[in-house]
Scaffold this motif. Structure first.
Motif, PDB file in Angstrom:
ATOM      1  N   THR A   1       0.886  -1.193   0.074  1.00 57.96           N
ATOM      2  CA  THR A   1      -0.045   0.031  -0.147  1.00 57.96           C
ATOM      3  C   THR A   1       0.832   1.157  -0.083  1.00 57.96           C
ATOM      4  O   THR A   1       0.642   2.231  -0.704  1.00 57.96           O
ATOM      5  N   SER A   2       1.973   1.227   0.937  1.00 55.03           N
ATOM      6  CA  SER A   2       2.649   2.409   0.820  1.00 55.03           C
ATOM      7  C   SER A   2       3.603   2.609  -0.297  1.00 55.03           C
ATOM      8  O   SER A   2       3.573   3.750  -0.999  1.00 55.03           O
ATOM      9  N   LEU A   3       3.903   1.758  -1.012  1.00 56.12           N
ATOM     10  CA  LEU A   3       4.534   1.599  -2.569  1.00 56.12           C
ATOM     11  C   LEU A   3       3.594   2.158  -3.615  1.00 56.12           C
ATOM     12  O   LEU A   3       3.850   3.563  -4.237  1.00 56.12           O
ATOM     13  N   LEU A   4       2.193   1.772  -3.351  1.00 53.60           N
ATOM     14  CA  LEU A   4       1.244   2.308  -4.500  1.00 53.60           C
ATOM     15  C   LEU A   4       0.864   3.831  -4.195  1.00 53.60           C
ATOM     16  O   LEU A   4       0.474   4.523  -5.007  1.00 53.60           O
ATOM     17  N   LEU A   5       0.874   3.949  -2.801  1.00 48.14           N
ATOM     18  CA  LEU A   5       0.643   5.517  -2.536  1.00 48.14           C
ATOM     19  C   LEU A   5       1.592   6.597  -2.895  1.00 48.14           C
ATOM     20  O   LEU A   5       1.292   7.644  -3.354  1.00 48.14           O
ATOM     21  N   ALA A   6       2.901   6.009  -2.800  1.00 47.20           N
ATOM     22  CA  ALA A   6       3.999   6.840  -3.063  1.00 47.20           C
ATOM     23  C   ALA A   6       4.143   7.292  -4.778  1.00 47.20           C
ATOM     24  O   ALA A   6       4.255   8.055  -5.294  1.00 47.20           O
ATOM     25  N   TYR A   7       3.807   5.816  -5.519  1.00 48.49           N
ATOM     26  CA  TYR A   7       3.736   5.859  -7.011  1.00 48.49           C
ATOM     27  C   TYR A   7       2.593   6.900  -7.365  1.00 48.49           C
ATOM     28  O   TYR A   7       2.542   7.810  -8.308  1.00 48.49           O
ATOM     29  N   MET A   8       1.484   6.969  -6.749  1.00 51.01           N
ATOM     30  CA  MET A   8       0.079   7.676  -7.034  1.00 51.01           C
ATOM     31  C   MET A   8       0.532   9.176  -6.652  1.00 51.01           C
ATOM     32  O   MET A   8       0.360  10.178  -7.537  1.00 51.01           O
ATOM     33  N   LEU A   9       1.184   9.445  -5.307  1.00 51.25           N
ATOM     34  CA  LEU A   9       1.364  10.855  -5.282  1.00 51.25           C
ATOM     35  C   LEU A   9       2.627  11.332  -6.047  1.00 51.25           C
ATOM     36  O   LEU A   9       2.420  12.504  -6.519  1.00 51.25           O
ATOM     37  N   ALA A  10       3.488  10.627  -6.450  1.00 57.22           N
ATOM     38  CA  ALA A  10       4.512  11.161  -7.684  1.00 57.22           C
ATOM     39  C   ALA A  10       3.842  11.499  -8.684  1.00 57.22           C
ATOM     40  O   ALA A  10       4.137  12.349  -9.557  1.00 57.22           O
ATOM     41  N   THR A  11       2.830  10.579  -9.163  1.00 54.71           N
ATOM     42  CA  THR A  11       1.920  10.910 -10.547  1.00 54.71           C
ATOM     43  C   THR A  11       1.232  12.156 -10.519  1.00 54.71           C
ATOM     44  O   THR A  11       1.201  12.993 -11.274  1.00 54.71           O
ATOM     45  N   LEU A  12       0.614  12.284  -9.165  1.00 56.26           N
ATOM     46  CA  LEU A  12      -0.087  13.739  -8.750  1.00 56.26           C
ATOM     47  C   LEU A  12       0.692  14.859  -8.990  1.00 56.26           C
ATOM     48  O   LEU A  12       0.394  15.815  -9.771  1.00 56.26           O
ATOM     49  N   VAL A  13       1.974  14.762  -8.376  1.00 57.38           N
ATOM     50  CA  VAL A  13       2.776  15.894  -8.407  1.00 57.38           C
ATOM     51  C   VAL A  13       3.220  16.228  -9.925  1.00 57.38           C
ATOM     52  O   VAL A  13       3.329  17.287 -10.401  1.00 57.38           O
ATOM     53  N   GLN A  14       3.353  14.970 -10.812  1.00 56.18           N
ATOM     54  CA  GLN A  14       3.623  15.156 -12.248  1.00 56.18           C
ATOM     55  C   GLN A  14       2.464  15.844 -13.113  1.00 56.18           C
ATOM     56  O   GLN A  14       2.778  16.830 -13.871  1.00 56.18           O
ATOM     57  N   ILE A  15       1.271  15.714 -12.659  1.00 55.43           N
ATOM     58  CA  ILE A  15      -0.017  16.106 -13.153  1.00 55.43           C
ATOM     59  C   ILE A  15      -0.117  17.562 -12.826  1.00 55.43           C
ATOM     60  O   ILE A  15      -0.424  18.363 -13.779  1.00 55.43           O
ATOM     61  N   LEU A  16      -0.032  18.049 -11.620  1.00 57.40           N
ATOM     62  CA  LEU A  16      -0.076  19.352 -11.262  1.00 57.40           C
ATOM     63  C   LEU A  16       0.930  20.361 -11.365  1.00 57.40           C
ATOM     64  O   LEU A  16       0.900  21.441 -11.786  1.00 57.40           O
ATOM     65  N   LEU A  17       2.359  19.591 -11.466  1.00 54.57           N
ATOM     66  CA  LEU A  17       3.355  20.462 -11.830  1.00 54.57           C
ATOM     67  C   LEU A  17       4.322  19.643 -12.762  1.00 54.57           C
ATOM     68  O   LEU A  17       5.408  19.318 -12.324  1.00 54.57           O
TER      69      LEU A  17
END
Length: 547
Positions: free
Chosen positions: A103-119
């Motif tokens: 779960t931690s790995l997938l959440l980190a992946y999602m958070l990094a992708t969100l950063v790429q989408i926003l910035l």
């Protein structure tokens, strides 16, 4: 007063193989089916996000505002983090539990992708690839764990072989995606798909959760020191391998310094591990002849398999074809991989592992030899059979090779699990990157040689060459009025045609090199196993002889 229910007691045959792996209770058929479907989804999710990036690197370079050579670092970052992930993930699962770690790995992946989408930007794209590499390692292991739950005990070795094949489907599936969908809003569509992949994996993981696992305190301070040395070493090596053929090996001094720094860091980590009482990596075992042979064969086959990702795609791309025109080609590659997985399931047996590996190498050799008959007019339709053979070879090789190494590891015990999985991951990840670097460099050298040889045959006095020059200039008559400039442009058109022909001839040289490499690998494995069988027969004869 109501008493708490007694905890479930697992039978002896339901115990986990290693600390951190789940128990294996008897499941009803419907639950087994659920685990099987989840394994399929997680396996594809493990590599699909990075595959979408890898097959679109030139286009992403423009969207990120960088050169292709800089964009080539994105897959390299993924490879480095994926190759080193098991150094820490195996112990993390044993200490914190499978659900928490995944779960931690997938959440980190999602958070990094969100950063790429926003910035959106180059640095955030690198962050996504690092998180993707870590998540892929976790999801690949989860694929195998779920297959182990889905299959009955008698056929559970199949879970290892098939569980490592399923993530290989990611690359051909990535070629099937419409470019318009990925390129939506300056390639933000690709990142939305990556986030969707992570969300899907997270949802299905909790839909049918794995059985519990034992949790132990296993981390030691020196583990983090080893990881902090090997991760930057791998990053530097991957950067050299990915950028070397673009910047050229002997023209860029920092490539050499990066390689030296990588070697120093690896040596430091090896010295630390060799002197530890409870090492993270079993260095002496890795240096044994049997494991070195295993690693050598794994690297050689992975080098040969780069023919598909670099050679065939490079040949078609040099003719101006795009991903949209390669869909049917990779559809057949995907079907061939599925067929290979079915063959592995049907024929899997410890005594047949060398036969499957030899068959894989021969399939790769035949496919590469068929490709070596190509020219600059070759189109995907002419490569269906050859590339399907390479897809078949991928499935026939990677599963049995993992099972062979796993058997050698089981003879030593659970303390060797991290060493084996890191070694296997390094041979496959770095082997693929090194294969593209080797074949790409050879193709550049061969292209220059063929271009020089072809240009020497093109003489102005040659009637055919003169007619070609006049024809090229004539086609520009309606666009360029100046006859001198028109003639120069005509010469340029002939030069471009010569370069295309030289590139096609160079790719044929690459295919021939791959075919020879695969044949040598098949011969080596066959001879080594024949020699081992003869030695075993002689020993059996001596033991049976009367004293």
């Amino acid at each position: 007063m109501q008493t708490a229910p007694e905890p479930h007691r697992f039978a002896a045959d339901e115990q986990p193989l290693f600390p951190g792996s789940p128990y294996s209770p008897r499941h009803p058929q419907l639950r087994r089916l659920g685990y099987g479907l989840i394994a399929l989804l997680m396996g594809i999710s493990a590599t699909l996000g990075n595959a979408l990036v890898t097959v679109n690197v030139p286009n992403l370079a423009g969207a990120l505002g960088v050169y292709v050579v800089e964009a080539s670092l994105l897959p390299a970052v993924y490879v480095a983090f994926n190759a080193c992930a098991n150094l820490m993930l195996i112990k993390a699962r044993a200490q914190f539990g499978i659900p928490a770690v995944t779960t931690s790995l997938l959440l980190a992946y999602m958070l990094a992708t969100l950063v790429q989408i926003l910035l959106p930007g180059y640095h955030s794209a690198i962050l996504v690839r690092a998180a993707s590499g870590l998540a892929a390692a976790g999801l690949t292991t989860m694929t195998i764990y779920n297959l182990l739950q889905a299959l009955p005990p008698k056929v559970r070795p199949v879970a290892l072989a098939v569980g490592i094949v399923i993530p290989q489907f990611g690359t051909p599936i990535a070629r099937l995606f419409p470019v318009e969908m990925l390129a939506l809003s300056a390639w933000q569509g690709l990142h939305f798909i990556e986030m969707g992949i992570a969300l899907l994996a997270l949802a299905v993981m909790h839909l049918v959760p794995l059985p519990p696992s034992d949790r132990l305190k296993v981390f030691q301070p020196l583990d983090f020191l080893t990881f902090s040395l090997l991760l930057p070493a791998t990053l530097l090596l991957c950067a050299v391998l990915s950028m070397g053929r673009y910047l050229w090996w002997t023209d860029t001094p920092w490539l050499g310094w990066a390689l030296v720094a990588s070697i120093i860091l690896v040596v430091a980590a090896v010295l630390i591990e060799h002197r530890r009482a409870k090492p993270l990596l079993q260095i002496s075992w890795v240096a044994s002849k049997d494991i070195l042979r295993f690693a050598g064969v794994a690297v050689l086959v992975r080098l040969a398999l780069a023919e598909q990702t670099y050679g065939a795609v490079g040949l078609l791309s040099s003719s101006g074809l795009t991903n949209d025109q390669l869909r049917w080609l990779f559809f057949w590659v995907l079907l061939a991989m599925v067929l290979g997985a079915v063959i592995v399931v049907l024929l899997l047996n410890p005594t047949r592992l060398p036969v499957l590996v030899v068959s894989a190498a021969l399939a790769i050799a035949l496919g590469a030899w068929l490709d070596s008959q190509s020219n600059n007019l070759t189109r995907p339709e002419q490569l269906y059979w050859s590339q399907a053979l390479l897809g078949l070879g991928t499935a026939l090789f990677i599963g049995p090779s993992l099972l062979y190494g796993f058997g050698r590891m089981m003879q030593r015990g659970p303390d060797y699990q991290i060493t084996f999985l890191v070694l296997f991951s390094v041979t496959q990840n770095l082997g693929g990157l090194a294969g593209s670097a080797m074949l790409g460099s050879y193709q550049v050298i061969a292209t220059r040689a063929h271009a020089l040889a072809l240009s020497e045959k093109v003489l102005a006095a040659d009637p055919q060459a003169a007619a070609r020059l006049q024809g090229g200039a004539g086609r520009l008559a309606g666009v360029i009025a100046d006859p001198v400039l028109r003639s120069a442009q005509g010469n340029g058109l002939l030069g471009a045609a010569l370069q295309r022909e030289a590139a096609a001839l160079a790719f044929n040289d690459v295919f021939q090199l791959v075919a020879a490499l695969a044949l040598l690998t098949a011969a080596y494995v066959a001879i080594a196993n024949l020699r081992r069988a003869l030695i075993q027969r002689r020993q059996a004869a001596r033991e049976a002889a009367p004293a």
